[in-house]
Design a protein around this motif. Structure first.
Motif, short mmCIF file in Angstrom:
data_model
loop_
_atom_site.label_atom_id
_atom_site.label_comp_id
_atom_site.label_asym_id
_atom_site.label_seq_id
_atom_site.Cartn_x
_atom_site.Cartn_y
_atom_site.Cartn_z
N MET A 270 11.64 55.01 18.88
CA MET A 270 12.77 54.45 18.14
C MET A 270 14.02 54.69 18.96
O MET A 270 14.21 55.76 19.53
N LEU B 138 18.43 36.75 10.83
CA LEU B 138 18.93 37.97 10.19
C LEU B 138 18.51 37.94 8.73
O LEU B 138 18.71 36.95 8.05
N VAL B 139 17.93 39.04 8.27
CA VAL B 139 17.51 39.17 6.88
C VAL B 139 18.21 40.37 6.29
O VAL B 139 18.11 41.49 6.82
N GLU B 140 18.94 40.15 5.20
CA GLU B 140 19.64 41.25 4.52
C GLU B 140 18.87 41.58 3.26
O GLU B 140 18.52 40.72 2.48
N THR B 141 18.57 42.86 3.09
CA THR B 141 17.93 43.33 1.87
C THR B 141 18.31 44.78 1.63
O THR B 141 18.29 45.59 2.54
N LYS C 283 20.59 46.57 4.07
CA LYS C 283 20.17 46.70 5.47
C LYS C 283 19.99 45.31 6.05
O LYS C 283 19.70 44.36 5.34
N ILE C 284 20.16 45.22 7.37
CA ILE C 284 19.99 43.93 8.06
C ILE C 284 18.90 44.09 9.10
O ILE C 284 18.95 44.98 9.95
N LEU C 285 17.91 43.20 9.04
CA LEU C 285 16.83 43.15 10.01
C LEU C 285 17.10 41.96 10.93
O LEU C 285 17.40 40.87 10.45
N ILE C 286 17.01 42.18 12.24
CA ILE C 286 17.20 41.11 13.21
C ILE C 286 15.86 40.89 13.90
O ILE C 286 15.24 41.84 14.40
N GLU C 287 15.41 39.64 13.93
CA GLU C 287 14.11 39.31 14.53
C GLU C 287 14.26 38.02 15.33
O GLU C 287 15.01 37.13 14.94
N VAL D 56 9.08 35.17 14.24
CA VAL D 56 8.96 35.01 12.80
C VAL D 56 8.14 33.77 12.47
O VAL D 56 7.24 33.80 11.64
#
Length: 88
Positions: free
Chosen positions: A3, A36-39, A42-46, A51
Motif C-alpha cells: 500500500m 471516480l466513485v464516491e461512497t 471516500k473516492i475510488l479512482i479506477e 472497469v
C-alpha cells in the motif's frame, strides 16, 4: 500486496495531481479515462478500461449462469405435459 499513501493538495479548480509512483503502479498514462466513485465519504479512482472489462467479465458469468439455469427448466421432461395443454 503493498500500500502506498501520499498527500496531495486540491487546486482552486478542484484538481489534484496523482503522484508518479502511483500512476506507474496502476498503469495510468496521459490521456487515460478514469472513473471516480464516491461512497460513504471516500473516492475510488479506477481506469475506465479496467472497469468496463471487469463489468463485462461479471456479466458474462451472470449470463452463463442464467443460460444454464434456463436450460435446466427448458429441458425438464416433467414439464412436457404443459405443452400438450398449450396445443389445445
Amino acid at each position: 500486496m503493498s500500500m502506498e499513501i501520499k498527500t496531495v493538495r486540491v487546486s482552486e479548480k478542484g484538481q489534484i495531481a496523482i503522484p508518479t509512483s502511483m500512476r506507474e503502479n496502476v498503469g495510468i498514462e496521459q490521456g487515460d479515462d478514469l472513473i471516480l466513485v464516491e461512497t460513504k465519504g471516500k473516492i475510488l479512482i479506477e481506469k475506465a478500461d479496467r472497469v468496463s472489462k471487469s463489468m463485462k467479465d461479471d456479466f458474462e458469468d451472470i449470463l452463463k449462469y442464467n443460460e444454464d439455469s434456463l436450460k435446466e427448466v427448458w429441458d425438464n421432461k416433467e414439464d412436457d405435459i404443459w405443452a400438450s395443454y398449450l396445443r389445445k
